[in-house]
Design an enzyme around this catalytic site. Structure first.
Site, PDB file in Angstrom:
ATOM      1  N   HIS A 171      33.732  47.745  46.938  1.00 56.71           N
ATOM      2  CA  HIS A 171      32.788  46.675  46.598  1.00 56.71           C
ATOM      3  C   HIS A 171      33.322  45.380  47.209  1.00 56.71           C
ATOM      4  CE1 HIS A 171      31.507  43.424  43.671  1.00 56.71           C
ATOM      5  NE2 HIS A 171      30.350  43.941  44.022  1.00 56.71           N
ATOM      6  N   ASN A 172      32.428  44.512  47.723  1.00 59.02           N
ATOM      7  CA  ASN A 172      32.878  43.251  48.344  1.00 59.02           C
ATOM      8  C   ASN A 172      34.057  43.501  49.289  1.00 59.02           C
ATOM      9  OD1 ASN A 172      30.986  41.954  46.848  1.00 59.02           O
ATOM     10  ND2 ASN A 172      32.402  40.887  45.500  1.00 59.02           N
ATOM     11  N   ASP A 203      28.074  41.943  52.950  1.00 61.33           N
ATOM     12  CA  ASP A 203      27.187  40.935  52.377  1.00 61.33           C
ATOM     13  C   ASP A 203      26.757  39.998  53.516  1.00 61.33           C
ATOM     14  OD1 ASP A 203      26.023  39.687  50.286  1.00 61.33           O
ATOM     15  OD2 ASP A 203      27.839  39.539  49.090  1.00 61.33           O
ATOM     16  N   HIS A 216      30.633  35.950  50.419  1.00 66.88           N
ATOM     17  CA  HIS A 216      30.036  36.119  49.099  1.00 66.88           C
ATOM     18  C   HIS A 216      29.135  34.919  48.831  1.00 66.88           C
ATOM     19  CE1 HIS A 216      29.807  38.455  45.527  1.00 66.88           C
ATOM     20  NE2 HIS A 216      30.042  37.418  44.750  1.00 66.88           N
TER      21      HIS A 216
END
Length: 641
Positions: A171-172, A203, A216
């Site tokens: 994730h991220n 992202d 982000h």
């Protein structure tokens, strides 16, 4: 014999006189003996204290070597099988392997392989025997590790549909610290790929000069060009695993920059990019297998229309074309109940802080239907989505009636946790059919992680964690994916693949295959000294934990050995009854007792229960960051039936 062998090995180094501490360490390195500097320094000092000089003789070096290598627990085992206490003939070695290590298939060939690999003394080796020197080397080797050597290679069936596997997911991925201020960095992608991660998150936002950027959104994390991320992925995609890599796009770009993304993906990844069904089939009833998709990069994003329509379009027809996707059909990957935006898009103008009560966390659908947000998607990017189309999760019932096998859902951890509690049976039925990705809630500003086990228990394939955040959650993730050769795909147990399964984690019923596990924790070796120790001391204790279905969760603790990190001895036995071994993980954690209420982490090792080796085994230890502590280990006897 071993005396002569040892002297001939070291005499050259002592030709010019005696040896100091640095020389002593160099010599141990030359002999390929793993050692901890703090421990060697301490043993060296104790040796020279006897004659108050800063150098040691050959005899002194031998005693230092024996303190490190000739462990009493190995000596006891060796003497039990050696007729004269000096040599182990091949017949006795076979007996040891069968009786103590439960290697029922052991034969003369096995014994000969061990002898030729680990016996350092030529004349002993030629006689097909093992000296204590050879025995020690064998016992400290990878072959005697607690992790089954067979599981270090790909041994599972890789021809099942993608949704039948647990898939290592991050994730991220672009963050290497927290998600408010932390730097975005290409190293996030490199390190995740080198760890065998098979689902990365990107992202994407509009950048200047028509170049999309990765960061982000609405936070102070730094920005990296999308193009650079894809270059890194191109370079490292298949270094640790040949199996398909999924790029999960959280896409906030304008159609114009989405076209740039599509163009970068095509030009940089080339043949690696999957942009058409592998068999030309557009009517899909089941997903292809990891084997069929080897060395392919899959794009996970929203998609307009069908695969068939994508296939019929020419490149010219795609150029500049966009289509509206209402978010009631397909949201961006993470805009659901648990918004992954640290600060939600629609509120960013009002106030940078999320107000209480605005976190929509009820089981969908909510009472008031939210307004659908219409997103524009570039056809060029949409057409790159084949087997991993992001699709909004409405309810299990809705999915069962409407969802196609190539449509995947992303569900935030809070909603997912609620669904596990309220409708585990439907959740499992869903994950037998559709790839389901779980992601951490947006309020985890420090990029902390949730426990992945509860979502593996219901068959979720992509349980995405923040790889940059160390701790027990990431240790479980790393341990689970050590299995099957570390390729990032682990076949789910049969009861999580069968469409008509009756299994639930709370009620394992007929799916229980009870295992009685017994662990005799014998000793530790060269454990990291406490940060409070000026020399090489610690007060170590070991915690053994089982993670799995709720009734298998357990934690046991050894006693504390005072003031000994070099060679603590416990000789304590711990027993566990495990109902669902196929889902169970075991974690060994070594801590230094600093005070009655406070322990300091020294090292840990986590692995699947079904990857446990039986017999006398060494347990390697990893640092908090997951790096192997070269010289530190535990020694235990493992037995189960």
């Amino acid at each position: 014999i071993s005396h002569t062998w040892f002297w001939s090995l070291i005499q050259n180094d002592f030709k010019t006189g005696n040896v100091d501490l640095e020389g002593c360490m160099r010599l141990l390195e030359k002999m390929q003996i793993p050692f901890d500097e703090a421990h060697v320094t301490h043993i060296f000092k104790k040796t020279i204290d006897k004659h108050s000089r800063q150098i040691i003789s050959m005899e002194d070096f031998r005693s230092i070597y024996q303190t490190i290598m000739h462990r009493s627990e190995y000596q006891e085992l060796f003497r039990a099988y050696s007729p004269d206490g000096r040599i182990l003939p091949d017949s006795q070695l076979i007996k040891f392997l069968i009786k103590e290590q439960f290697e029922t298939e052991a034969s003369e060939t096995t014994a000969f392989e061990i002898i030729s690999k680990y016996e350092p003394i030529d004349e002993v080796r030629k006689k097909k025997q093992l000296s204590f020197e050879g025995f020690v080397r064998y016992m400290s080797s990878e072959e005697c590790s607690i992790f089954k050597i067979q599981h270090k290679t790909i041994y599972q069936d890789m021809n099942q549909p993608l949704c039948d596997y647990f898939i290592s997911s991050s994730h991220n991925t672009y963050l290497i610290a927290d998600q408010l201020m932390g730097p975005s960095h290409l190293w996030g992608y490199t390190s995740a790929l080198l760890k065998g991660c098979r689902c990365l998150e990107i992202d994407c936002w509009d950048g200047s000069n028509n170049e999309p950027i990765v960061y982000h959104g609405h936070t102070l994390t730094s920005k990296i060009p999308f193009r650079s991320v894809i270059h890194v992925i191109d370079k490292y995609a298949f270094m640790s695993s040949a199996y398909p890599l999924v790029l999960s796009l959280e896409n906030h770009c304008s159609p114009k920059q989405q076209e740039v993304m599509a163009s970068h993906l095509k030009s940089i990844l080339g043949d690696k990019l999957l942009f058409a069904p592998i068999d030309g089939e557009t009517e899909m009833t089941r997903l292809p297998s990891p084997e069929a998709l080897k060395f392919k990069v899959l794009i996970k994003n929203k998609k307009v229309g069908t695969i068939e329509e994508s296939m019929l379009r020419t490149d010219d027809e795609k150029s500049g074309e966009t289509e509206d996707v209402s978010d009631s059909d397909t949201p961006s990957d993470e805009e659901e109940a648990d918004s992954d935006e640290t600060i939600p898009l629609q509120q960013s103008r009002k106030s940078p802080v999320k107000r209480r009560g605005e976190h929509r966390d009820s089981v969908l659908p909510p009472q008031k239907k939210p307004k659908s947000k219409v997103t524009k998607i570039a056809i060029a990017l949409s057409d790159l989505v084949i087997y991993t189309k992001s699709s909004k999760f409405v309810s299990f019932e809705h999915s069962l009636g409407n969802q196609k096998c190539y449509e995947n859902n992303s569900i935030g951890e809070s909603l997912a946790r609620k669904l596990v509690k309220q409708s585990a049976k439907e959740f499992i039925s869903h994950t037998t059919r559709f790839i389901t990705r779980i992601y951490p809630k947006g309020t985890r500003m420090r990029s902390s992680n949730y426990n992945p086990q509860e979502f593996w228990n219901v068959g979720c394939q992509m349980v995405a964690l923040n790889f940059q955040t160390p701790g027990p959650q990431m240790e479980l993730q790393d341990g689970k994916f050590l299995d099957n050769g570390g390729c990032g795909y682990v076949l789910k147990p049969e009861f999580l693949r069968d469409h008509n399964t009756t299994f639930t984690p709370q009620n394992v019923g007929g799916h229980s295959k009870p295992m009685s596990l017994s662990i005799r924790l014998i000793s530790g070796h060269q454990l990291p000294p406490s940060t409070l120790s000026k020399t090489n001391k610690a007060d170590p204790l070991v915690q053994i934990e089982i993670y799995g279905v709720p009734e298998d969760q357990a934690k046991k603790k050894s006693s504390v050995v005072k003031s000994n990190a070099l060679s603590p001895k416990w000789n304590e036995t711990f027993s566990f009854n495990i109902q669902v071994p196929e889902l169970a993980m075991i974690r060994f954690c070594v801590e230094d007792e600093v005070s009655v209420v406070n322990n300091e982490f020294l090292g840990q090792y986590t692995l699947p229960v079904l990857s446990l080796n039986t017999g006398y085994r060494n347990i390697p230890l990893l640092s908090k960051e997951g790096i192997k502590l070269e010289s530190a280990s535990l020694f235990a006897h493992i037995w189960y039936y």
